[in-house]
Design an enzyme around this catalytic site. Sequence first.
Site, mmCIF file in Angstrom:
data_model
loop_
_atom_site.group_PDB
_atom_site.id
_atom_site.type_symbol
_atom_site.label_atom_id
_atom_site.label_comp_id
_atom_site.label_asym_id
_atom_site.label_seq_id
_atom_site.Cartn_x
_atom_site.Cartn_y
_atom_site.Cartn_z
ATOM 1 N N HIS A 22 -9.534 1.578 4.470
ATOM 2 C CA HIS A 22 -8.295 1.742 5.226
ATOM 3 C C HIS A 22 -8.545 2.695 6.394
ATOM 4 O O HIS A 22 -9.315 3.646 6.268
ATOM 5 C CB HIS A 22 -7.191 2.282 4.307
ATOM 6 N N GLU B 137 -6.949 5.060 7.521
ATOM 7 C CA GLU B 137 -6.698 6.478 7.215
ATOM 8 C C GLU B 137 -7.891 7.091 6.487
ATOM 9 O O GLU B 137 -8.186 8.271 6.652
ATOM 10 C CB GLU B 137 -5.399 6.602 6.400
ATOM 11 N N GLU C 236 -5.795 -4.474 10.408
ATOM 12 C CA GLU C 236 -4.732 -3.503 10.656
ATOM 13 C C GLU C 236 -5.028 -2.735 11.940
ATOM 14 O O GLU C 236 -5.795 -1.757 11.919
ATOM 15 C CB GLU C 236 -4.647 -2.513 9.492
ATOM 16 N N GLY D 269 2.666 -1.094 4.310
ATOM 17 C CA GLY D 269 2.784 0.330 3.984
ATOM 18 C C GLY D 269 4.236 0.714 3.766
ATOM 19 O O GLY D 269 4.811 0.508 2.693
ATOM 20 N N GLY D 270 4.849 1.249 4.806
ATOM 21 C CA GLY D 270 6.215 1.770 4.714
ATOM 22 C C GLY D 270 7.200 0.848 4.019
ATOM 23 O O GLY D 270 7.962 1.284 3.140
ATOM 24 N N GLY E 16 2.299 2.384 10.829
ATOM 25 C CA GLY E 16 3.304 3.434 10.681
ATOM 26 C C GLY E 16 3.951 3.869 11.987
ATOM 27 O O GLY E 16 4.641 4.882 12.052
ATOM 28 N N ASN F 9 0.879 -1.171 0.000
ATOM 29 C CA ASN F 9 0.000 0.000 0.000
ATOM 30 C C ASN F 9 0.914 1.217 0.000
ATOM 31 O O ASN F 9 1.470 1.574 1.036
ATOM 32 C CB ASN F 9 -0.891 -0.040 1.251
ATOM 33 N N TRP F 10 1.082 1.791 -1.167
ATOM 34 C CA TRP F 10 2.046 2.901 -1.282
ATOM 35 C C TRP F 10 1.545 4.180 -0.631
ATOM 36 O O TRP F 10 2.312 5.109 -0.409
ATOM 37 C CB TRP F 10 2.364 3.162 -2.758
ATOM 38 N N LYS F 11 0.238 4.279 -0.395
ATOM 39 C CA LYS F 11 -0.363 5.501 0.179
ATOM 40 C C LYS F 11 -0.052 6.700 -0.712
ATOM 41 O O LYS F 11 0.030 6.553 -1.930
ATOM 42 C CB LYS F 11 0.109 5.690 1.623
ATOM 43 N N SER G 274 3.143 -1.990 10.484
ATOM 44 C CA SER G 274 4.581 -2.115 10.747
ATOM 45 C C SER G 274 5.119 -3.521 10.470
ATOM 46 O O SER G 274 6.007 -4.005 11.177
ATOM 47 C CB SER G 274 4.917 -1.671 12.179
HETATM 48 P P1 PGA Z 1 2.643 0.316 7.699
HETATM 49 O O1 PGA Z 1 1.200 0.567 7.040
HETATM 50 O O2 PGA Z 1 3.147 -0.974 7.151
HETATM 51 O O3 PGA Z 1 3.453 1.491 7.260
HETATM 52 O O4 PGA Z 1 2.437 0.282 9.180
HETATM 53 C C1 PGA Z 1 0.323 -0.489 6.797
HETATM 54 C C2 PGA Z 1 -0.943 0.058 6.182
HETATM 55 O O5 PGA Z 1 -1.409 1.120 6.599
HETATM 56 O O6 PGA Z 1 -1.515 -0.564 5.257
#
Ligand code: PGA
Length: 251
Positions: A96, A98, A167, A234-235, A173, A9-11, A213
């Site tokens: 998600h 966010e 999640e 994500g990251g 993050g 998930n590049w966001k 994470s």
């Molecule tokens: P993260 O994000 O791996 O950076 O914690 C995961 C996500 O939000 O899908």
Amino acid sequence: MRKNIVAGNWKMNTTLEEGVELANNVNALLKDTKANCEVIVCVPFTHLTSVNAVIEPELVKMGAENCSEHEKGAYTGEVSAAMVKSTGADYVILGHSERRQYFGENNEQLLKKTQLALANGLKPIFCVGEVLEERENGSYNDVVKSQVEALFSLSPDDFSKIVIAYEPVWAIGTGKTATAEQAQDMHAHIRKVVEEKYGKEIADNTSILYGGSCKPSNAKELFAKPDVDGGLIGGASLKAEDFLGIVEAFN
Ligand code: PGA
């Protein structure tokens, strides 16, 4: 039997040029390392067509990070499920945390998005997860149950196309990962909730990914749990080598 999946998930990261390079690198690394799971990159809308042009579908699948709850029409700035599908995408991340937190997406909207995604041949990666306060006050199982139940008006056939991503918001993050035991407990809980509604076969066939994470150093332990069928990353999906390190947790 259900699929193991590692999805990036590049966001809101990477310019178009950077994104195409990243997709290219992921694709190139997957030519050398045979993945024992489905690999997906979920990328910004602006990148979909260009990323699709550089990935090989038998190595990497592509998804969007969201789509509109409206089918089409006067919704300036929105991107529909049909538009996403027309770029060559197979998946779309929906719900998600966010999106829920910063854009106020609620269960009713998420059901509409899910229905439109399915109607347009996209597979939703539907995210659920509790915030820190809910983890601490012990309501997390109920919170996640009600997020999953938001989809329970779907037909069994439609529900069987959904990938669920658990999640925990406190782990996204933050560098704090749920322990493999916490992830397993929640994934087993989600599978039971699905089983009670749709039966054992659909529950057993639903891929449930962990996100928050996740990195090469902890992926193996998390994915070794019986109900953890991969990760939403994500990251660590922003560097091809790290992302591949997570994919290799299944090798
Ligand atoms: P993260 O994000 O791996 O950076 O914690 C995961 C996500 O939000 O899908």
